[in-house]
Scaffold this active site. Structure first.
Site, PDB file in Angstrom:
ATOM      1  N   GLY A  89      -4.851  14.877   1.584  1.00  0.00           N
ATOM      2  CA  GLY A  89      -6.173  14.846   2.093  1.00  0.00           C
ATOM      3  C   GLY A  89      -6.930  15.730   1.391  1.00  0.00           C
ATOM      4  N   ALA A  90      -6.483  16.187  -0.029  1.00  0.00           N
ATOM      5  CA  ALA A  90      -7.532  17.029  -0.838  1.00  0.00           C
ATOM      6  C   ALA A  90      -8.171  16.402  -1.964  1.00  0.00           C
ATOM      7  CB  ALA A  90      -6.201  18.076  -1.432  1.00  0.00           C
ATOM      8  N   GLY A  91      -7.846  15.198  -1.953  1.00  0.00           N
ATOM      9  CA  GLY A  91      -8.636  14.349  -3.341  1.00  0.00           C
ATOM     10  C   GLY A  91      -7.799  14.296  -4.485  1.00  0.00           C
ATOM     11  N   SER A 139      -2.695  11.991  -3.176  1.00  0.00           N
ATOM     12  CA  SER A 139      -1.230  12.042  -2.816  1.00  0.00           C
ATOM     13  C   SER A 139      -0.712  10.257  -2.483  1.00  0.00           C
ATOM     14  CB  SER A 139      -1.111  12.643  -1.671  1.00  0.00           C
ATOM     15  OG  SER A 139      -1.811  12.481  -0.548  1.00  0.00           O
ATOM     16  N   SER A 140      -1.524   9.723  -2.088  1.00  0.00           N
ATOM     17  CA  SER A 140      -1.071   8.227  -1.769  1.00  0.00           C
ATOM     18  C   SER A 140      -0.862   7.249  -3.155  1.00  0.00           C
ATOM     19  CB  SER A 140      -2.232   7.285  -1.167  1.00  0.00           C
ATOM     20  OG  SER A 140      -3.309   7.336  -1.788  1.00  0.00           O
ATOM     21  N   ASP A 157      -6.693   5.670  -9.340  1.00  0.00           N
ATOM     22  CA  ASP A 157      -5.638   6.770  -9.106  1.00  0.00           C
ATOM     23  C   ASP A 157      -4.188   6.403  -9.626  1.00  0.00           C
ATOM     24  OD1 ASP A 157      -7.776   7.846  -7.860  1.00  0.00           O
ATOM     25  OD2 ASP A 157      -7.231   7.320  -6.038  1.00  0.00           O
TER      26      ASP A 157
END
EC number: 2.7.1.6
Length: 401
Positions: A137-139, A142-143, A187
């Site tokens: 959730g930190a941008g 992680s996904s 990403d």
């Protein structure tokens, strides 16, 4: 975290070891291999990827590790350090509508590989345990780190021989179709293509990628992450609304994507579009130009000269694209006043992290100033840490399956 290579001889890190132990604990046997993939920071180029534009991300030294072993049947079992349950599904039931929750990410990759040539009626099932030190959730994507680690693992175990650019498309398809987040390909590309001390200059239309040396250490600079602890989700409305607005602007202006507009087209755009749509369009057009200018500046003048471009990017995201948050604005403004040479929010927005390009000797002062500013305003305590550009997804130490 240590750098990885792709020949199976990578150094086994502490995170690798916890993944091995986790696999043994959950599945009562040893994993036959370890693979890992990094999170990413986007140096510049926000929301340009799904507009066929340009981005300049870098893989970071925070990684997701998967420990995996094949089965002799059709069953897939997925466990992790961040969820109590072990999810079990048959490959015969691996369709998007059946995949929910956190396990949609790794299982979605397995399904997406089937869309890119894997014969899911033939390949064996598998067991996988996932561990990570990429903040959620930190941008910092992680996904994509999770998707990319699973993709390189199954690419090896199933003998698919897909190249990195294709694996990036696999991860994007999993995120779009299974998770339901309308993200671009940046990403996954950063996580798969990254190199140490370099950024990845990616053309999101052609998928042409070029490694651009950063030279931060010789210049006495560090990339400081300011995780605001304001969590975000790409599957919720704000991100999707921005994408729809961009698509509407492109249709109204008669171009396939906003990437096809230049700065010279903005006068025409302003005359044709409502104010909100125009500002969304202006961000994308100017942000694409800032990516090109950043690459050129890195080549000609080095990393010490890119600060003004980072600052301009943040103003555009704050004012035109409207994806910042009070915590992000305070982080950026405070970091600049305390000695950073440039700062901006990074990631999809609505929370997450900011980056501050900071002289090494000013890092403690910037950290202290940001902590004080957050405390003064009653914000949650931020997490501040330095990251370094790292190598992309690879097989870590372990025995080949």
């Amino acid at each position: 975290m240590t750098a990885r290579n792709t020949d199976g001889a990578g150094v086994v890190s502490a995170l690798d070891r916890t993944a091995q132990v986790g696999f043994q604990s959950h599945f009562h046997r040893s994993a036959t291999g370890l693979w890992s993939a990094p999170g990413r920071v986007n140096l510049i180029g926000e929301h340009t990827d799904y507009n066929d534009g340009f981005v300049l991300p870098l893989a970071i030294d925070r990684r997701t590790v998967v420990a995996l072993a094949s089965r002799t049947d059709r069953v897939v079992r997925v466990a992790s350090s961040f969820a109590a349950e072990t999810v079990e599904v048959s490959l015969d039931e691996l369709v998007p509508e059946n995949l929910v929750g956190w396990s949609a990410y790794p299982l979605g990759v397995a399904w997406a590989l089937g869309q890119f040539g894997a014969d899911l009626a033939v390949v064996p099932g598998f067991e996988v345990y996932i561990d990570s030190d990429v903040p959620v959730g930190a941008g910092l994507s992680s996904s994509a780190a999770l998707e990319s680690a699973v993709a390189v693992a199954l690419n090896d175990v199933w003998g698919l021989d897909l190249d990195r650019a294709t694996l990036a498309r696999v991860g994007q398809l999993a995120e779009n179709r299974v998770v339901g987040a309308p993200t671009g390909i940046m990403d996954q590309s950063a996580s798969l293509l990254g190199q140490a001390d370099a950024a990845v200059f990616l053309d999101c239309r052609s998928l042409a990628a070029e490694v651009i040396p950063l030279g931060l250490h010789p210049a006495g600079l560090e990339l400081l992450i300011i995780d605001t602890r304001v969590s975000h989700s790409h599957a919720t409305g704000g991100y999707a609304a921005r994408r729809k607005s961009c698509e509407a602007g492109a249709r109204a202006l008669g171009v396939p994507a906003l990437r096809d507009l230049s700065l010279d087209d903005l006068t025409r755009a302003q005359a044709m579009l409502d104010d909100e749509t125009f500002r969304r369009v202006r961000h994308i057009v100017t942000e694409n130009q800032r990516v090109l200018d950043t690459v050129q500046t890195l080549r000609s003048s080095g990393c010490t000269a890119i600060g003004p471009l980072l600052d301009a990017s943040h103003r555009s995201m704050r004012d035109d694209f409207e994806i910042s948050a009070p915590e992000l604005d305070v982080a950026v403004d405070t970091a600049r006043r305390a000695g950073a040479i440039g700062a901006r929010m990074t990631g999809g927005g609505f929370g997450g992290a900011a980056i501050a390009l900071t002289p090494t000797d000013r890092v403690p002062a910037v950290k202290a100033a940001v902590m004080a500013a957050f405390a003064e305003r009653g914000f949650a305590t931020p997490d501040l840490f330095v990251v370094h550009a790292a190598d992309g997804a690879a097989r870590d130490g372990g025995v080949r399956p």
